[in-house]
Design an enzyme around this catalytic site. Sequence first.
Site, PDB file in Angstrom:
ATOM      1  N   LYS A 190       0.695  -0.997  -0.140  1.00  0.00           N
ATOM      2  CA  LYS A 190      -0.059  -0.091   0.120  1.00  0.00           C
ATOM      3  C   LYS A 190       0.643   1.328   0.006  1.00  0.00           C
ATOM      4  O   LYS A 190       1.673   1.341   0.862  1.00  0.00           O
ATOM      5  CB  LYS A 190      -0.843   0.316   1.420  1.00  0.00           C
ATOM      6  CG  LYS A 190      -2.066   0.990   1.118  1.00  0.00           C
ATOM      7  CD  LYS A 190      -2.748   1.420   2.378  1.00  0.00           C
ATOM      8  CE  LYS A 190      -1.984   2.440   3.237  1.00  0.00           C
ATOM      9  NZ  LYS A 190      -1.879   3.839   2.395  1.00  0.00           N
ATOM     10  N   GLU A 265      10.071   0.591  10.540  1.00  0.00           N
ATOM     11  CA  GLU A 265      11.107   1.588  10.488  1.00  0.00           C
ATOM     12  C   GLU A 265      10.395   2.819  10.737  1.00  0.00           C
ATOM     13  O   GLU A 265       9.401   3.225   9.842  1.00  0.00           O
ATOM     14  CB  GLU A 265      11.575   1.493   8.969  1.00  0.00           C
ATOM     15  CG  GLU A 265      13.108   2.088   9.097  1.00  0.00           C
ATOM     16  CD  GLU A 265      13.006   3.239   8.589  1.00  0.00           C
ATOM     17  OE1 GLU A 265      13.042   4.384   9.547  1.00  0.00           O
ATOM     18  OE2 GLU A 265      12.815   3.567   7.261  1.00  0.00           O
ATOM     19  N   CYS A 299      13.625  10.150   7.587  1.00  0.00           N
ATOM     20  CA  CYS A 299      13.624   9.663   8.943  1.00  0.00           C
ATOM     21  C   CYS A 299      14.730   9.637   9.568  1.00  0.00           C
ATOM     22  O   CYS A 299      15.068   9.722  11.054  1.00  0.00           O
ATOM     23  CB  CYS A 299      13.076   8.003   8.967  1.00  0.00           C
ATOM     24  SG  CYS A 299      14.090   7.096   7.757  1.00  0.00           S
ATOM     25  N   GLU A 401       9.956  14.744  16.370  1.00  0.00           N
ATOM     26  CA  GLU A 401      10.624  14.723  15.129  1.00  0.00           C
ATOM     27  C   GLU A 401       9.413  15.878  14.171  1.00  0.00           C
ATOM     28  O   GLU A 401       8.432  15.805  14.436  1.00  0.00           O
ATOM     29  CB  GLU A 401       9.974  13.406  14.445  1.00  0.00           C
ATOM     30  CG  GLU A 401      10.422  13.199  13.013  1.00  0.00           C
ATOM     31  CD  GLU A 401      10.342  11.774  12.423  1.00  0.00           C
ATOM     32  OE1 GLU A 401       9.082  11.164  12.486  1.00  0.00           O
ATOM     33  OE2 GLU A 401      11.312  11.333  11.932  1.00  0.00           O
TER      34      GLU A 401
HETATM   35  P1  NAI Z   1       1.995   7.931   8.874  1.00  0.00           P
HETATM   36  O1  NAI Z   1       2.986   6.884   9.783  1.00  0.00           O
HETATM   37  O2  NAI Z   1       0.759   7.944   9.392  1.00  0.00           O
HETATM   38  O3  NAI Z   1       1.872   7.086   7.415  1.00  0.00           O
HETATM   39  C1  NAI Z   1       2.742   6.323   6.768  1.00  0.00           C
HETATM   40  C2  NAI Z   1       1.948   5.194   5.865  1.00  0.00           C
HETATM   41  O4  NAI Z   1       0.984   4.286   6.990  1.00  0.00           O
HETATM   42  C3  NAI Z   1       1.133   5.703   4.998  1.00  0.00           C
HETATM   43  O5  NAI Z   1       0.812   4.641   3.848  1.00  0.00           O
HETATM   44  C4  NAI Z   1      -0.063   5.593   5.664  1.00  0.00           C
HETATM   45  O6  NAI Z   1      -1.578   5.282   4.688  1.00  0.00           O
HETATM   46  C5  NAI Z   1      -0.056   4.336   6.494  1.00  0.00           C
HETATM   47  N1  NAI Z   1      -1.075   4.388   7.824  1.00  0.00           N
HETATM   48  C6  NAI Z   1      -1.446   5.499   8.267  1.00  0.00           C
HETATM   49  N2  NAI Z   1      -2.389   4.982   9.376  1.00  0.00           N
HETATM   50  C7  NAI Z   1      -2.251   3.902   9.371  1.00  0.00           C
HETATM   51  C8  NAI Z   1      -2.899   2.680  10.305  1.00  0.00           C
HETATM   52  N3  NAI Z   1      -3.921   3.010  11.139  1.00  0.00           N
HETATM   53  N4  NAI Z   1      -2.869   1.435   9.707  1.00  0.00           N
HETATM   54  C9  NAI Z   1      -1.899   1.034   8.851  1.00  0.00           C
HETATM   55  N5  NAI Z   1      -1.456   1.895   7.850  1.00  0.00           N
HETATM   56  C10 NAI Z   1      -1.673   3.095   8.125  1.00  0.00           C
HETATM   57  O7  NAI Z   1       2.594   9.049   8.582  1.00  0.00           O
HETATM   58  P2  NAI Z   1       1.955  10.526   8.053  1.00  0.00           P
HETATM   59  O8  NAI Z   1       0.856  10.936   8.840  1.00  0.00           O
HETATM   60  O9  NAI Z   1       1.990  10.531   6.380  1.00  0.00           O
HETATM   61  O10 NAI Z   1       3.234  11.470   8.743  1.00  0.00           O
HETATM   62  C11 NAI Z   1       3.271  11.916   9.846  1.00  0.00           C
HETATM   63  C12 NAI Z   1       4.768  12.032  10.336  1.00  0.00           C
HETATM   64  O11 NAI Z   1       5.172  10.765  10.441  1.00  0.00           O
HETATM   65  C13 NAI Z   1       5.760  12.667   9.394  1.00  0.00           C
HETATM   66  O12 NAI Z   1       5.534  14.067  10.122  1.00  0.00           O
HETATM   67  C14 NAI Z   1       7.073  12.156  10.023  1.00  0.00           C
HETATM   68  O13 NAI Z   1       7.235  12.601  11.309  1.00  0.00           O
HETATM   69  C15 NAI Z   1       6.805  10.603  10.241  1.00  0.00           C
HETATM   70  N6  NAI Z   1       7.073  10.039   9.125  1.00  0.00           N
HETATM   71  C16 NAI Z   1       8.148   9.234   8.859  1.00  0.00           C
HETATM   72  C17 NAI Z   1       8.523   8.531   7.974  1.00  0.00           C
HETATM   73  C18 NAI Z   1       9.935   7.744   7.851  1.00  0.00           C
HETATM   74  O14 NAI Z   1      10.543   7.685   6.737  1.00  0.00           O
HETATM   75  N7  NAI Z   1      10.098   7.134   9.014  1.00  0.00           N
HETATM   76  C19 NAI Z   1       7.853   8.623   6.616  1.00  0.00           C
HETATM   77  C20 NAI Z   1       6.411   9.301   6.509  1.00  0.00           C
HETATM   78  C21 NAI Z   1       6.167   9.927   7.853  1.00  0.00           C
END
Ligand code: NAI
Length: 501
Positions: A190, A265, A299, A401
Amino acid sequence: MSDLSVELTAPNGKKYTQPTGLFINNEWVASSKGNKITSINPTDESEIASVHAAEPEDVDKAVEAARAAFKGPWRDMPSTERGDLMYKLSQLVEENKEVLATIETWDNGKPYAVALAEDLAEVSGCLKYYAGYADKIHGQVIDTSPAKLAYTIREPVGVCGQIIPWNYPLGMAAWKLGPALACGNTVVMKAAEQTPLSILFFANLIKEAGFPPGVVNILNGHGRIAGAAIAQHPGIDKVAFTGSTATGKEIMKMASATMKNITLETGGKSPLLVFDDADLDQAVKWAHIGIMSNMGQICTATSRILVQEGIYDKFVDEFKKQVKETSKIGDPFSDETFQGPQVTKAQYDRVLSYIEAGKSEGAELAMGGEAYKNVGAGKGFFVSPTVFINVKSTMRVFREEVFGPFVVIVSFKDEEEALEKANDTTYGLGSAVFTKDIVKAHRLARKIEAGMVWINSSQDSDFRIPFGGVKQSGIGRELGEAGLEAYTNKKSVHVNLGTWL
Ligand code: NAI
Ligand code: MG
């Protein structure tokens, strides 16, 4: 098919066919409810295209296809042939890198030159690297006694759910597909709702490479709907996730019902330590790249710069100079641009809210600290690179972060205090140390609580080298040979050769 793709012309003039459906069993299909996700160009806030958003019923179909492929053609395919398909896919990525980089830049806002030279090189390189592993994954014979032959088989885990983020859409897809496919798993992936487009073009290359239907299924969809359906699905054996720590924790909870194998991660607040004896010019340049590249949306971004007292003021001056000279904000399709927009309005608002938090908690704003409105007609999610100094360890800007072009620079007295501040975090992903003293550098490398340490650099990621975190930065490792471990189970076979009853 007609309503499952659309002809587009990107801002750089590139014309291509954008798929908009769900990629299940090597076919494009509509989502069961017809709900859509609209993709926005963060540079000017215009709509690019709308794509189908998967519902739990669509996840069911993708899992069914992945299960059938796993039980059928994929599992029994000779491993060298599996590697050939992966190698072919990496070549197709190389051949299509301009259009893939174009979509990445249009949808995500990252500079095109970087998307092409770095992201796409990473995608083809990573797939090629793991293609080579496909026929080199094997068990062991373990000697016990002449009365027994014991050996292990490394079996694929099964159907893997892979949930990826928006900061490196294709890069994160490659990091997850490479080891999963090399080990003989099938995948339901996804993409992030913020960047749904490039992965769909990539899906066509999977079919073109000749992968059997169902081996890789690609869905767009909302995290709380399609993502949650994947994390909970009884037909999925493993979940691999990259994204926020908060969502990672939710996924762990959801995956616990069926006790899925997980790798996570997640977030970071990685420190970069600069000692008195460092090459200051190099430290400044790497520190700038370490937080300001990819608009700070990394990240492992080294978002806390810790500098020894004797050179603190000089470092801050030089760092500000470097930001002014290098962080050119603008249209990401322009070659001059170092910094494009934040990926979405939500991320832009988030960075701006941390600027307010820094000010209200009493940190000193040394530069930036505002939205940047001088690109094109003044739209887009641009933020001026922001530097806070005189920051205390208790402040939110030191602890949380931000995920933007936003850094705090803090001073320390000696090695002991440097280490204490570096480790004063719930995260443990990246870290960097600048010193010319090799003994000190290696001593610190052992004591820093992080999955990765860069000595005299930052963000020097490499698909041949394990990547991952400790503490609340994640579980498990991606990349390198270590990345295979998450995608196989070891089965032990005991053969009785002489214990007769
Ligand atoms: P998120 O962690 O919510 O989203 C990442 C992925 O998880 C997306 O594909 C999203 O659709 C999916 N997701 C979201 N909620 C879910 C759930 N309940 N069950 C299963 N999948 C789910 O991150 P978001 O909201 O896009 O960004 C928020 C913060 O997260 C950013 O400001 C940053 O701090 C952090 N982040 C860290 C990343 C990294 O590379 N470690 C990448 C993206 C965001
Ligand atoms: Mg977008």
